[in-house]
Design an enzyme around this catalytic site. Sequence first.
Site, PDB file in Angstrom:
ATOM      1  CG  ASP A  70      -1.799  -1.159   1.078  1.00 53.93           C
ATOM      2  OD1 ASP A  70      -2.723  -1.272  -0.008  1.00 53.93           O
ATOM      3  OD2 ASP A  70      -2.201  -2.076   1.903  1.00 53.93           O
ATOM      4  CG  HIS A 104      -6.275  -0.542   2.476  1.00 54.02           C
ATOM      5  ND1 HIS A 104      -6.358  -0.550   1.156  1.00 54.02           N
ATOM      6  CD2 HIS A 104      -7.462  -0.159   3.036  1.00 54.02           C
ATOM      7  CE1 HIS A 104      -7.663  -0.337   0.777  1.00 54.02           C
ATOM      8  NE2 HIS A 104      -8.133  -0.006   1.983  1.00 54.02           N
ATOM      9  CE1 TYR A 108      -4.176  -6.931   4.495  1.00 57.90           C
ATOM     10  CE2 TYR A 108      -3.599  -4.859   3.211  1.00 57.90           C
ATOM     11  CZ  TYR A 108      -4.432  -5.793   3.493  1.00 57.90           C
ATOM     12  OH  TYR A 108      -5.178  -6.289   2.779  1.00 57.90           O
ATOM     13  CD  GLU A 163      -4.676   0.198  -6.324  1.00 59.95           C
ATOM     14  OE1 GLU A 163      -5.109   0.680  -5.290  1.00 59.95           O
ATOM     15  OE2 GLU A 163      -4.751   1.073  -7.254  1.00 59.95           O
ATOM     16  CG  HIS A 200      -8.512   2.209  -4.698  1.00 58.00           C
ATOM     17  ND1 HIS A 200      -7.669   1.694  -3.696  1.00 58.00           N
ATOM     18  CD2 HIS A 200      -9.290   2.999  -4.131  1.00 58.00           C
ATOM     19  CE1 HIS A 200      -7.968   2.240  -2.650  1.00 58.00           C
ATOM     20  NE2 HIS A 200      -8.942   3.074  -2.937  1.00 58.00           N
TER      21      HIS A 200
END
Length: 319
Positions: A70, A104, A108, A163, A200
């Site tokens: 990310d 995001h 994580y 993505e 996205h």
Amino acid sequence: MEPILAPNPNRFVIFPIQYYDIWNMYKKAEASFWTVEEVDISKDINDWNKLTPDEKYFIKHVLAFFAASDGIVNENLAERFCTEVQITEARCFYGFQMAIENIHSEMYSLLIDTYVKDSNEKNYLFNAIETMPCVKKKADWAQKWIHDSAGYGERLIAFAAVEGIFFSGSFASIFWLKKRGLMPGLTFSNELISRDEGLHCDFACLMFKHLLHPPSEETVRSIITDAVSIEQEFLTAALPVKLIGMNCEMMKTYIEFVADRLISELGFKKIYNVTNPFDFMENISLEGKTNFFEKRVGEYQKMGVMSQEDNHFSLDVDF
């Protein structure tokens, strides 16, 4: 020069809206905002302790890849896309995407921090781009495209592949755990994140359709097949999904299926012509054209954000 990249003296002011389809995507992103505090991971530890060493190994490596990736997406947005694209509506979306990518990455990182108690192992996972060759290979490919001299259109496809393809198999592997009733915090955050990434990816396809001189079909196919090969190697050789009881050949086919869906959305012919081998992946948000406003993941949506009365806005636009 592409109109969306041409100098725009009105870029500092949002109204009047010029690109309603792009603005509508921004409002969709805004409506689906969430934070890590809203995900309950307290029940995951019991499940984590019951996992086999292979299952733990797999999940830790997938989370390590996600935690770093990310940030790479955000670096591309900050260094390239946000400075190149001159239309306000797209800049709004990219700005919001950066905030979401940070969430995001935080999610994580929090999952790794929660599951892994040994500080040395944590550092190893948090530095996956340097410590894990399989993660480094994917990261290098994405970073190469940040600094590539290719035009915006080609780089747009490359990050749609990051993505839409690089994340797809890992998302599927976590949904596989959900199918088994394991790790509710991890799997719920995976639903939210995969839905965001689906949006996205849809946005990249929309921006591609605004290009007057897009890359050729041959160029697009080359970028996408390259990404497919890397992702297939990642999940069938470097970090094989058989570690969690999934079928490697089916995973290869699934990645090809996702790639076909992406290239179709871009307006080109499918490459692989395969069907989805994973029935449990039929209804997740990477499907594109998601209906998460009518039935949002976890019945979760910012109240009123999408309740527009302006006739210019339509939720039925075929992106």
